[in-house]
Structures are given as structure tokens and as C-alpha cells.
Design a protein around this motif. Structure first.
Motif, PDB file in Angstrom:
ATOM      1  N   GLY A  98       0.786  -1.227   0.000  1.00  0.00           N
ATOM      2  CA  GLY A  98       0.000   0.000   0.000  1.00  0.00           C
ATOM      3  C   GLY A  98       0.813   1.269   0.000  1.00  0.00           C
ATOM      4  O   GLY A  98       0.472   2.234  -0.702  1.00  0.00           O
ATOM      5  N   ASN A  99       1.894   1.316   0.776  1.00  0.00           N
ATOM      6  CA  ASN A  99       2.710   2.526   0.868  1.00  0.00           C
ATOM      7  C   ASN A  99       3.964   2.454   0.009  1.00  0.00           C
ATOM      8  O   ASN A  99       4.797   3.351   0.062  1.00  0.00           O
ATOM      9  CB  ASN A  99       3.120   2.786   2.327  1.00  0.00           C
ATOM     10  N   GLY A 100       4.112   1.381  -0.760  1.00  0.00           N
ATOM     11  CA  GLY A 100       5.287   1.236  -1.606  1.00  0.00           C
ATOM     12  C   GLY A 100       4.920   0.992  -3.049  1.00  0.00           C
ATOM     13  O   GLY A 100       4.831   1.912  -3.864  1.00  0.00           O
ATOM     14  N   LEU A 101       4.677  -0.271  -3.383  1.00  0.00           N
ATOM     15  CA  LEU A 101       4.409  -0.652  -4.766  1.00  0.00           C
ATOM     16  C   LEU A 101       3.194   0.061  -5.333  1.00  0.00           C
ATOM     17  O   LEU A 101       3.228   0.584  -6.463  1.00  0.00           O
ATOM     18  CB  LEU A 101       4.234  -2.171  -4.840  1.00  0.00           C
ATOM     19  N   ILE A 102       2.102   0.099  -4.583  1.00  0.00           N
ATOM     20  CA  ILE A 102       0.872   0.744  -5.065  1.00  0.00           C
ATOM     21  C   ILE A 102       1.092   2.240  -5.261  1.00  0.00           C
ATOM     22  O   ILE A 102       0.578   2.839  -6.215  1.00  0.00           O
ATOM     23  CB  ILE A 102      -0.285   0.499  -4.080  1.00  0.00           C
ATOM     24  N   ALA A 103       1.865   2.864  -4.369  1.00  0.00           N
ATOM     25  CA  ALA A 103       2.133   4.300  -4.503  1.00  0.00           C
ATOM     26  C   ALA A 103       2.893   4.598  -5.791  1.00  0.00           C
ATOM     27  O   ALA A 103       2.589   5.566  -6.496  1.00  0.00           O
ATOM     28  CB  ALA A 103       2.933   4.793  -3.294  1.00  0.00           C
ATOM     29  N   ILE A 104       3.878   3.741  -6.119  1.00  0.00           N
ATOM     30  CA  ILE A 104       4.648   3.940  -7.344  1.00  0.00           C
ATOM     31  C   ILE A 104       3.752   3.772  -8.571  1.00  0.00           C
ATOM     32  O   ILE A 104       3.754   4.600  -9.492  1.00  0.00           O
ATOM     33  CB  ILE A 104       5.825   2.948  -7.397  1.00  0.00           C
ATOM     34  N   ILE A 105       2.966   2.688  -8.583  1.00  0.00           N
ATOM     35  CA  ILE A 105       2.084   2.431  -9.724  1.00  0.00           C
ATOM     36  C   ILE A 105       1.040   3.538  -9.872  1.00  0.00           C
ATOM     37  O   ILE A 105       0.770   4.016 -10.982  1.00  0.00           O
ATOM     38  CB  ILE A 105       1.388   1.061  -9.567  1.00  0.00           C
TER      39      ILE A 105
END
Length: 461
Positions: A174-181
């Protein structure tokens, strides 16, 4: 784009891959298929909720500028969002304990979707309404979902240690991969496809609608305190009494407010710190680099929390000290490096970038770790209410910073954040001492009870 940015990103990516794929058996926790299904369902929902939030982030300020508002008007809109989270969000978020965490999670989706729809209007009062709705939604996002997860986890009889797996994976996604995408998708919609700065908000509404459907179809309801005759005042009074009577809860709330207040201040400061003379640098790529650092931190937290002999209260002291030192770097650079005007990032800016990546890594460790401590110390019947109490000083702090952000030099603001993080470390040390006394006392009581039970058993001769 400078090779330096690629190098920082690549090094972090390699370390992250090494951490994720280099886990030994002792770093992994054996779970059950039922828990894995439960965890994956929550991770899908949480990722969609965070995607709905992250899609909006890169274009909030840009949209207000597109509508012709100046920095002062935009500042008032941001203050309205945090003020709403403090005033209205605290009340609405606390209703989850009494009226259901699933129900309030659905209301989060509806409220945030309405906030997205207001972005289609250039009228200031409509945009202000959107900020108020967004503030309420933020309080629900950071209380109702976690409260539902903790209650449902123990309701289904899963082991307490497994909860850390869900926390660390939720932050990793939620705070890593999803933020980048989400950042890339928002940039593609508004820039590449030229759909305008309102298009990421429409995408966010669609994502939230999908998540709401999954919640309604797959989540059972759970509650906190539902005692007959109790109103919202009684609920707040009970939560306040729990905080006042338990030093561990009070310390946890102070630690959270100090860290998150520094974190939200950092969000406003990192751009001018990296480009003090408005140099053209890849802000989107730098944002992705920060999110990668946060993923690295959450992956490290997963390893730390999987160790049975290492308690969260112990290693978080080190995390706060490192975070404080990383935000001291801009202060040191301001004093010891001369002004350097150029069209690209300065030497001081490059050093700051490394320090900020370290801080974001600490953020990635902080989130699952604070969730773990909240699951241990906050009573179940008032969980959402107490968690929203914690956000009151945070929102006051951020509103004050926003109101005075141009009154102080950036180095002073970073120094203030470093001091607050140092204070969080001192309080964390106190929490460790208090919690160890608590666990030792409970262990002694359990041993005495076991001894009495053994002595009371009749001998079979």
C-alpha cells in the motif's frame, strides 16, 4: 536525467530484492491456508483503498493551480483538510467501534468518492467541501480498516505473531508498490493521455468503488463497545479514560503524533530542499525512489518482527534515532556547504536525497511496527476511538506548520522535525521499560497461578 538518480534507485532496488528473496527459514513464519486466504483478501482491499488515495496525491496542488488559485488559497484548502480530519473525522471515525468497522469502511469509500467528484467544479466552496470530505475519509482510512483487521484476526483464532505478516505486507504494497504504480498511472492519465488534472481523481473513484464492492461481498461485520444506553460522549470519555489510566497507550499516542507530524512536514519540505533554486529535477522519479525506500523499510520490518526474541519496542528506539539523524542532514548542509546555484541538483541536494531515502526507509519500518504495538496495547472495545484520538495532536501540528510554513527557513523546520523524532525515541525507550515491567509482571502472575493449580490437584495414587 542525471545518472545519480538512477544509481540511488538501482542500489535500493538491489537491496530490496536481496531482502525479499534471501529470506532464510528462520526469518519466515509458518501459517495456515485459512490465514493466507484471509490475509490476501485484506491485502487486496487495503491496496485498492491506498490506490484510491495515492492516485489523488500528485495532482491535488496542480488541480488547484489549474483552476487559477494562488498559494494562499491553496494553503487554506490544505488546512481545511487536516482541520476536518481533526474535528469531524475524529467523531465519524470513532463510530466504527459502535456501529461496525465494515460499515465505516464502506462509508470511507463513499465519502472519498464524493470528495473526488467535487474536483470537477472550479468553485472554491465546492473544492473546500471536497477537502472536508477528504479529511473525514482520511480518519476512516487510518482507523476503521486496521480495527476491522485486528478484531477479525483474533476472532478467527489466528496466532498473534501472524498479524505482523499482514501489517508488513500491507505497508509493503500500500505505501510502496501501489504508490509507485498510482503515481505512474496518474501521470499517464493527466500527461500522456492529456485528460487533464481531474482525470486521476476519476480513476481514484473507480478504484474505490471496486474496493467497496469487495468489502460488501466478503467482509463480515465486527464491533467494539456496543453497550446499551451509551452515546458518543460516553464513548469518547471511556477512550480518554483508557489513555489516561494506561501509560503505555499514552506513550504510544505521543510517539505516533511526533513521528507522523514530522513525516507530514517532510512531505511539504523535501521539494524545496532538493531544488532550492527551482532547478529542474525529476520529482516524479524521486517520489518513486522514496516509495522504493519505504518498501525497503517494510521488508526489513518484516524480518525484524519475525524474530521471536526481538521486541518491536527495542528496535524502534534505533529507528527513531536514525530518522532524527537523517533529517538533521539539511541543517548541517545549510551551515557547512556554501550556496551553489546551478541548473541541476546541487551537491547538498544530492546528500539530502540520500538522507531522505534513509528517512523514508524509517517510515517503512515505522508503519507495520506501530500497527503491531497498537494491536498489543489498545483495548479492542475502543480501538477506533483511541486511534482517532491519536490523530488530534497530529492534525493540530500539521495545521500550524502549514499556516507558518513560509515564516521559517527550511533548515529550521527540518531541525524542529529532528528534535521531535528524538523526543519520540526518548518516549519509545520509556515505553520499552514500562512494557517490559508489564510483561514480566504478567509472566510472574501466570507462573504463580500455574503453581497454585498444580498444588490444588489431588494426587492419584
Amino acid at each position: 536525467m542525471e545518472f545519480y538518480f538512477y544509481a540511488v534507485f538501482a542500489v535500493q532496488a538491489m537491496v530490496l530484492v536481496a531482502l525479499e528473496f534471501g529470506k532464510s527459514g528462520k526469518d519466515q513464519i509458518t501459517t495456515s491456508p485459512a490465514f493466507n486466504a484471509f490475509k490476501n483478501n485484506y491485502l487486496v482491499v487495503y491496496s485498492l483503498m491506498m490506490a484510491g488515495d495515492w492516485l489523488q496525491g500528485p495532482y491535488v496542488y496542480a488541480l488547484y493551480v489549474f483552476y487559477g488559485y494562488d498559494k494562499g488559497d491553496i494553503g487554506k484548502l490544505f488546512i481545511a483538510g487536516f482541520g476536518s480530519s481533526m474535528l469531524f473525522g475524529t467523531i465519524v471515525g470513532s463510530l466504527a467501534d459502535r456501529y461496525g468497522r465494515k460499515r465505516m469502511s464502506v462509508i470511507y469509500c463513499i465519502t472519498y468518492m464524493l470528495s473526488c467528484f467535487t474536483k470537477h467544479s472550479p468553485q472554491y466552496r465546492v473544492l473546500m467541501l471536497g477537502r472536508v470530505l477528504g479529511g473525514i475519509a482520511t480518519s476512516l482510512l487510518f482507523s476503521s480498516f486496521e480495527s476491522w483487521l485486528v478484531a477479525e484476526h483474533f476472532k478467527r483464532g489466528f496466532e498473534a505473531q501472524w498479524l505482523s505478516l499482514t501489517f508488513s505486507k500491507a505497508i509493503f504494497l500500500g505505501n510502496g508498490l501501489i504508490a509507485i504504480i498510482a503515481g505512474l498511472v496518474a501521470n499517464t492519465l493527466a500527461g500522456t493521455f492529456n485528460l487533464g488534472p481531474v482525470s486521476p481523481f476519476d480513476a481514484a473513484a473507480c478504484v474505490l468503488a471496486v474496493g467497496m464492492g469487495i468489502i460488501m461481498l466478503t467482509w463480515p461485520e465486527n464491533y467494539g463497545d456496543q453497550a446499551e444506553g451509551k452515546n458518543i460522549i460516553d464513548q469518547f470519555t471511556k477512550a480518554a479514560a483508557a489513555i489516561a489510566s494506561d501509560e503505555k497507550i499514552a506513550l504510544l499516542g505521543a510517539i505516533q503524533s511526533l513521528f507522523e507530524g514530522s513525516m507530514y512536514t517532510f512531505v511539504f519540505l523535501w521539494t524545496p530542499a532538493l531544488s532550492p533554486y527551482d532547478q529542474k529535477i525529476p520529482f516524479g522519479f524521486i517520489f518513486a525512489t522514496f516509495m522504493l525506500a519505504s518498501m525497503l523499510g517494510s521488508s526489513l520490518a518484516s524480518r525484524l518482527m519475525s524474530r521471536p526474541n526481538l521486541r518491536v519496542e527495542s528496535y524502534m528506539q534505533v529507528v527513531f534515532a536514525v530518522a532524527s539523524g537523517s533529517l538533521c542532514l539539511p541543517v548541517i548542509i545549510q551551515f557547512f556547504l556554501p550556496d551553489e546555484r546551478s541548473e541541476s541538483m546541487t551537491v547538498g541536494g544530492r546528500m539530502n536525497l540520500l538522507g531522505f531515502c534513509v528517512f523514508e526507509m524509517c517510515v517503512g519500518i515505522f508503519w507495520p511496527s506501530i500497527m503491531k504495538m497498537r494491536s498489543q496495547y489498545i483495548p479492542e472495545d475502543s480501538r477506533s476511538t483511541i486511534m482517532n484520538y491519536f490523530r488530534i495532536p497530529l492534525n493540530i501540528f500539521v495545521c500550524i506548520v502549514l499556516y507558518n510554513v513560509s515564516a521559517f527557513p527550511i533548515s529550521v523546520m527540518f531541525g524542529m522535525c529532528a528534535i521531535f523524532l528524538g523526543m519520540a525515541g526518548v518516549l519509545q525507550r520509556r515505553l520499552r521499560v514500562v512494557s517490559e515491567k508489564h510483561w514480566n509482571r504478567n509472566s510472574d502472575v501466570s507462573a504463580e497461578e500455574k503453581l497454585r493449580d498444580t498444588e490444588a490437584e489431588p494426587l492419584n495414587i
